[in-house]
Motif scaffolding. Structure first.
Motif, PDB file in Angstrom:
ATOM      1  N   SER A   1       0.830  -1.208   0.000  1.00  0.00           N
ATOM      2  CA  SER A   1       0.000   0.000   0.000  1.00  0.00           C
ATOM      3  C   SER A   1       0.863   1.256   0.000  1.00  0.00           C
ATOM      4  O   SER A   1       2.068   1.197   0.234  1.00  0.00           O
ATOM      5  CB  SER A   1      -0.884   0.023   1.251  1.00  0.00           C
ATOM      6  N   ILE A   2       0.212   2.378  -0.282  1.00  0.00           N
ATOM      7  CA  ILE A   2       0.816   3.679  -0.002  1.00  0.00           C
ATOM      8  C   ILE A   2       0.000   4.271   1.137  1.00  0.00           C
ATOM      9  O   ILE A   2      -1.209   4.483   0.997  1.00  0.00           O
ATOM     10  CB  ILE A   2       0.772   4.615  -1.222  1.00  0.00           C
ATOM     11  N   THR A   3       0.648   4.492   2.256  1.00  0.00           N
ATOM     12  CA  THR A   3      -0.030   5.032   3.424  1.00  0.00           C
ATOM     13  C   THR A   3       0.502   6.430   3.665  1.00  0.00           C
ATOM     14  O   THR A   3       1.710   6.661   3.562  1.00  0.00           O
ATOM     15  CB  THR A   3       0.229   4.136   4.647  1.00  0.00           C
ATOM     16  N   CYS A   4      -0.403   7.352   3.953  1.00  0.00           N
ATOM     17  CA  CYS A   4       0.009   8.740   4.101  1.00  0.00           C
ATOM     18  C   CYS A   4      -0.334   9.253   5.490  1.00  0.00           C
ATOM     19  O   CYS A   4      -1.425   9.014   6.003  1.00  0.00           O
ATOM     20  CB  CYS A   4      -0.671   9.596   3.033  1.00  0.00           C
ATOM     21  N   LEU A   5       0.621   9.946   6.095  1.00  0.00           N
ATOM     22  CA  LEU A   5       0.430  10.525   7.418  1.00  0.00           C
ATOM     23  C   LEU A   5       0.336  12.038   7.278  1.00  0.00           C
ATOM     24  O   LEU A   5       1.266  12.692   6.804  1.00  0.00           O
ATOM     25  CB  LEU A   5       1.619  10.142   8.306  1.00  0.00           C
ATOM     26  N   LEU A   6      -0.824  12.577   7.671  1.00  0.00           N
ATOM     27  CA  LEU A   6      -1.032  14.020   7.625  1.00  0.00           C
ATOM     28  C   LEU A   6      -0.935  14.577   9.041  1.00  0.00           C
ATOM     29  O   LEU A   6      -1.022  13.831  10.012  1.00  0.00           O
ATOM     30  CB  LEU A   6      -2.426  14.345   7.084  1.00  0.00           C
ATOM     31  N   GLY A   7      -0.824  15.880   9.122  1.00  0.00           N
ATOM     32  CA  GLY A   7      -0.834  16.497  10.444  1.00  0.00           C
ATOM     33  C   GLY A   7      -0.111  17.825  10.426  1.00  0.00           C
ATOM     34  O   GLY A   7       0.750  18.054   9.578  1.00  0.00           O
ATOM     35  N   PRO A   8      -0.466  18.702  11.379  1.00  0.00           N
ATOM     36  CA  PRO A   8       0.181  20.014  11.427  1.00  0.00           C
ATOM     37  C   PRO A   8       1.624  19.900  11.903  1.00  0.00           C
ATOM     38  O   PRO A   8       2.043  18.859  12.404  1.00  0.00           O
ATOM     39  CB  PRO A   8      -0.668  20.784  12.446  1.00  0.00           C
ATOM     40  N   ASN A   9       2.367  21.005  11.740  1.00  0.00           N
ATOM     41  CA  ASN A   9       3.741  21.035  12.256  1.00  0.00           C
ATOM     42  C   ASN A   9       3.727  20.782  13.754  1.00  0.00           C
ATOM     43  O   ASN A   9       2.852  21.259  14.462  1.00  0.00           O
ATOM     44  CB  ASN A   9       4.383  22.393  11.982  1.00  0.00           C
ATOM     45  N   GLY A  10       4.693  20.004  14.211  1.00  0.00           N
ATOM     46  CA  GLY A  10       4.781  19.758  15.649  1.00  0.00           C
ATOM     47  C   GLY A  10       3.871  18.645  16.132  1.00  0.00           C
ATOM     48  O   GLY A  10       3.799  18.386  17.333  1.00  0.00           O
ATOM     49  N   ALA A  11       3.183  17.972  15.210  1.00  0.00           N
ATOM     50  CA  ALA A  11       2.273  16.902  15.629  1.00  0.00           C
ATOM     51  C   ALA A  11       3.037  15.645  16.037  1.00  0.00           C
ATOM     52  O   ALA A  11       2.498  14.784  16.715  1.00  0.00           O
ATOM     53  CB  ALA A  11       1.298  16.578  14.502  1.00  0.00           C
ATOM     54  N   GLY A  12       4.292  15.544  15.598  1.00  0.00           N
ATOM     55  CA  GLY A  12       5.093  14.367  15.935  1.00  0.00           C
ATOM     56  C   GLY A  12       5.329  13.445  14.746  1.00  0.00           C
ATOM     57  O   GLY A  12       5.805  12.319  14.929  1.00  0.00           O
ATOM     58  N   LYS A  13       5.034  13.922  13.531  1.00  0.00           N
ATOM     59  CA  LYS A  13       5.175  13.056  12.356  1.00  0.00           C
ATOM     60  C   LYS A  13       6.632  12.658  12.127  1.00  0.00           C
ATOM     61  O   LYS A  13       6.939  11.481  11.922  1.00  0.00           O
ATOM     62  CB  LYS A  13       4.634  13.771  11.100  1.00  0.00           C
ATOM     63  N   THR A  14       7.528  13.668  12.167  1.00  0.00           N
ATOM     64  CA  THR A  14       8.945  13.367  11.958  1.00  0.00           C
ATOM     65  C   THR A  14       9.487  12.507  13.090  1.00  0.00           C
ATOM     66  O   THR A  14      10.288  11.584  12.852  1.00  0.00           O
ATOM     67  CB  THR A  14       9.740  14.684  11.825  1.00  0.00           C
ATOM     68  N   THR A  15       9.021  12.777  14.316  1.00  0.00           N
ATOM     69  CA  THR A  15       9.440  11.949  15.457  1.00  0.00           C
ATOM     70  C   THR A  15       9.038  10.498  15.225  1.00  0.00           C
ATOM     71  O   THR A  15       9.822   9.576  15.492  1.00  0.00           O
ATOM     72  CB  THR A  15       8.783  12.473  16.753  1.00  0.00           C
ATOM     73  N   LEU A  16       7.830  10.289  14.704  1.00  0.00           N
ATOM     74  CA  LEU A  16       7.380   8.920  14.434  1.00  0.00           C
ATOM     75  C   LEU A  16       8.286   8.241  13.401  1.00  0.00           C
ATOM     76  O   LEU A  16       8.729   7.109  13.589  1.00  0.00           O
ATOM     77  CB  LEU A  16       5.922   8.929  13.941  1.00  0.00           C
ATOM     78  N   MET A  17       8.588   8.985  12.311  1.00  0.00           N
ATOM     79  CA  MET A  17       9.450   8.428  11.264  1.00  0.00           C
ATOM     80  C   MET A  17      10.823   8.081  11.827  1.00  0.00           C
ATOM     81  O   MET A  17      11.386   7.018  11.545  1.00  0.00           O
ATOM     82  CB  MET A  17       9.601   9.450  10.123  1.00  0.00           C
ATOM     83  N   MET A  18      11.373   9.001  12.606  1.00  0.00           N
ATOM     84  CA  MET A  18      12.709   8.801  13.182  1.00  0.00           C
ATOM     85  C   MET A  18      12.713   7.640  14.178  1.00  0.00           C
ATOM     86  O   MET A  18      13.720   6.948  14.327  1.00  0.00           O
ATOM     87  CB  MET A  18      13.175  10.076  13.896  1.00  0.00           C
ATOM     88  N   THR A  19      11.585   7.446  14.853  1.00  0.00           N
ATOM     89  CA  THR A  19      11.506   6.332  15.812  1.00  0.00           C
ATOM     90  C   THR A  19      11.420   5.005  15.075  1.00  0.00           C
ATOM     91  O   THR A  19      12.088   4.030  15.435  1.00  0.00           O
ATOM     92  CB  THR A  19      10.299   6.508  16.742  1.00  0.00           C
ATOM     93  N   ILE A  20      10.602   4.960  14.011  1.00  0.00           N
ATOM     94  CA  ILE A  20      10.505   3.717  13.240  1.00  0.00           C
ATOM     95  C   ILE A  20      11.866   3.374  12.632  1.00  0.00           C
ATOM     96  O   ILE A  20      12.296   2.216  12.642  1.00  0.00           O
ATOM     97  CB  ILE A  20       9.438   3.843  12.118  1.00  0.00           C
ATOM     98  N   ALA A  21      12.579   4.423  12.150  1.00  0.00           N
ATOM     99  CA  ALA A  21      13.869   4.185  11.492  1.00  0.00           C
ATOM    100  C   ALA A  21      14.978   3.879  12.490  1.00  0.00           C
ATOM    101  O   ALA A  21      16.089   3.519  12.089  1.00  0.00           O
ATOM    102  CB  ALA A  21      14.253   5.391  10.639  1.00  0.00           C
TER     103      ALA A  21
END
Lengths: 289, 235
Positions: free
Chosen positions: B28-48
């Motif tokens: 699939s292609i899964t997309c994560l939306l959200g405002p700045n500071g929501a924690g999206k990059t933190t989530l990516m960095m944690t998974i990686a």
């Protein structure tokens, strides 16, 4: 004029050792962005271990070189695991202070091994100096200079033409992106530490065998001269490290002759201060090699 | 394929992820939306594996990976194209690709050829230093570098950030192509319009939590999301 030329030759003599020391410092500084104050004491411990082996067994130069390199690599890896690996992310000051504490430890260890102030070490070269008319140049210094250039050349090849070199440069550019590319940054740093310690072991061996003696001053002397030469050479460039080492040797030799022995170190530090204050463009604190 | 459960990641006392749970299904292609500071990059960095979670689990193909260092996660088949690309600026384009293939040791010449076919611009600039590339070219290089490890799951953190509309278009074409080639993709994207064209599933993150999940249809139906991310109200 004769004095000037002979001073220059003397400067090259001292500068060759400084250059080799600076190459080792530069490798570590390039990868970790940290000054490793324990580099000199690790070299000293390596040289002391070789001296101890010499006293016990009377082993030849080749064996002593191997012992010096192995002991320095061991000491260097110990420093890396204890001071630098735990502080990899930030805390540059903590790592530097820790490496200072280890400095004391390594020096103590060396002096426990060999407690007297002075020990003889077998000569690197038994023959006399090269003589051209009124001038002379020690063969030992020529050998050290050649070693410095060879180390620099091999280092350059490794960095630009091998898989390991690519990993090292990736870590220098961006440790986080390197880790994301599948590079084990911790393992690469340890290997760079081991390689620079091996260079340090070679350097220590060459220095004590050309001086034909070891003293407990070797540790501090190596750290001071190596760091000074690295900074004069622009922080983080291998050819710069060689140039910085030679420059430091020349500055010392000429200021000693023209201004007196008390100015020998003074002028070198003054110049370093001026360089740090002015920050010329080649004094690059970001990119390395 | 990727299953995140009750993930908590904190910077000191501040919890950037406060119990995040989501799924990325294979293919699939899964997309994560959200405002700045929501924690999206933190989530990516944690998974990686760059950031260590305080608690919770990350399972990839049924194996727990939350405790692994980043380079070991690459070995498992997850590659992240980080925010702001983070190419190696003082290395050439070709060397950047070699760095991306670090764990493969050798036998990746075919992959380099494939990268150059996919991104002809990178081939032209193979010997150029990555730091001298344009933003769009750097983004392509970052994607190509991540692909060198042959990931099963490609994470992309705001691949369109700061790029001209035409380049964004190009990046999304590439995302669709990669998906067609069998790579599962999990991307963070502010550009919901573009994301709607390619993604199969959406998550919305706000203040460290997942507050919405659904398919493109239900995303377009959701009044709040439409107003915040699609910039129009239902006519």
């Amino acid at each position: 004029m004769i004095d000037f030329v002979q001073n220059t030759l003397d400067g090259v003599t001292a500068g060759a050792s400084y250059a080799l020391l600076a190459v080792g410092f530069t490798l570590i500084f390039g990868v970790l962005r940290r000054a490793n104050l324990s580099y000199g004491p690790a070299i000293m411990l390596g040289a002391y271990t070789a001296t101890w082996v010499f006293l016990q067994t009377g082993a030849g130069l080749i064996v002593l070189l191997v012992v010096a390199v192995l002991a320095t690599v061991l000491a260097g890896s110990y420093v890396e695991r204890l001071c630098f690996a735990p502080h990899r992310k930030g805390a540059a000051a903590a790592a530097m202070v820790a490496s200072f504490a280890i400095w004391m430890q390594l020096e103590e260890l060396a002096t426990l091994l060999l407690p007297r102030h002075l020990y003889a070490f077998p000569a690197l070269y038994e023959g006399g100096p090269l003589i051209f008319g009124p001038f002379f140049l020690r063969v030992e210094s020529l050998l050290i200079l050649l070693a410095a250039i060879a180390v620099c050349f091999v280092g350059w090849k490794v960095l630009y033409a091998t898989r390991f070199g690519i990993a090292v440069r990736a870590v220098i550019d961006d440790p986080r992106a390197a880790e994301l590319s599948g590079i084990d940054v911790g393992a690469v740093s340890l290997r760079v530490f081991a390689v620079s310690s091996a260079i340090g072991g070679l350097t220590g061996f060459l220095i004590v065998s050309s001086h034909e003696q070891v003293t407990p001053m070797l540790g501090m002397w190596s750290t001071l001269k190596g760091m000074l030469a690295m900074m004069l050479g622009g922080l983080g460039s291998l050819p710069g490290a060689i140039a910085g080492g030679l420059a430091l040797g020349l500055i010392e030799a000429h200021s000693q002759w023209y201004l007196g022995p008390q100015f020998r170190d003074f002028i070198a530090y003054l110049l370093l201060f001026a360089l740090l204050a002015a920050r010329p463009p080649w004094m690059n604190t970001r990119s390395a090699y | 394929m990727l299953s995140v459960r009750e993930l908590v990641t904190a910077y000191g006392k501040i919890e950037a992820l406060r119990g995040v749970s989501l799924e990325v299904t294979q293919g699939s292609i899964t997309c994560l939306l959200g405002p700045n500071g929501a924690g999206k990059t933190t989530l990516m960095m944690t998974i990686a594996g760059i950031l260590k979670p305080r608690s919770g689990s990350i399972r990839f193909s049924e194996n727990e990976i939350a405790a692994l260092p980043a380079h070991a996660i690459v070995a498992r088949g997850i590659a992240l194209v980080p925010e702001n690309r983070l190419v190696f600026p003082s290395m050439t384009v070709l060397e950047n690709l070699h760095a991306g293939a670090y764990q493969r040791k050798n036998g990746f010449d075919d992959d380099i050829e494939r990268a150059f076919t996919r991104f002809p611009r990178l081939k032209e600039r193979a010997a150029q230093l990555a730091g001298t590339l344009s933003g769009g070219e750097q983004q392509m290089l970052a994607v190509a570098r991540a692909l060198m490890s042959r990931p099963k799951l490609l994470l992309m953190d705001e691949p369109s950030l700061g790029l001209a509309p035409l380049v964004v278009e190009e990046i999304f074409t590439i995302i669709a192509e990669l998906h067609r080639d069998g790579v599962t993709i999990f991307l963070v994207e502010q550009n919901a319009h573009m994301a709607l064209k390619v993604a199969h599933r959406f998550y919305l993150m706000e203040q460290g939590r997942v507050t919405f999940s659904g398919d493109p249809g239900s995303l377009a139906e959701d009044e709040v999301i439409r107003r915040a991310y699609l910039g129009s109200s239902k006519s």
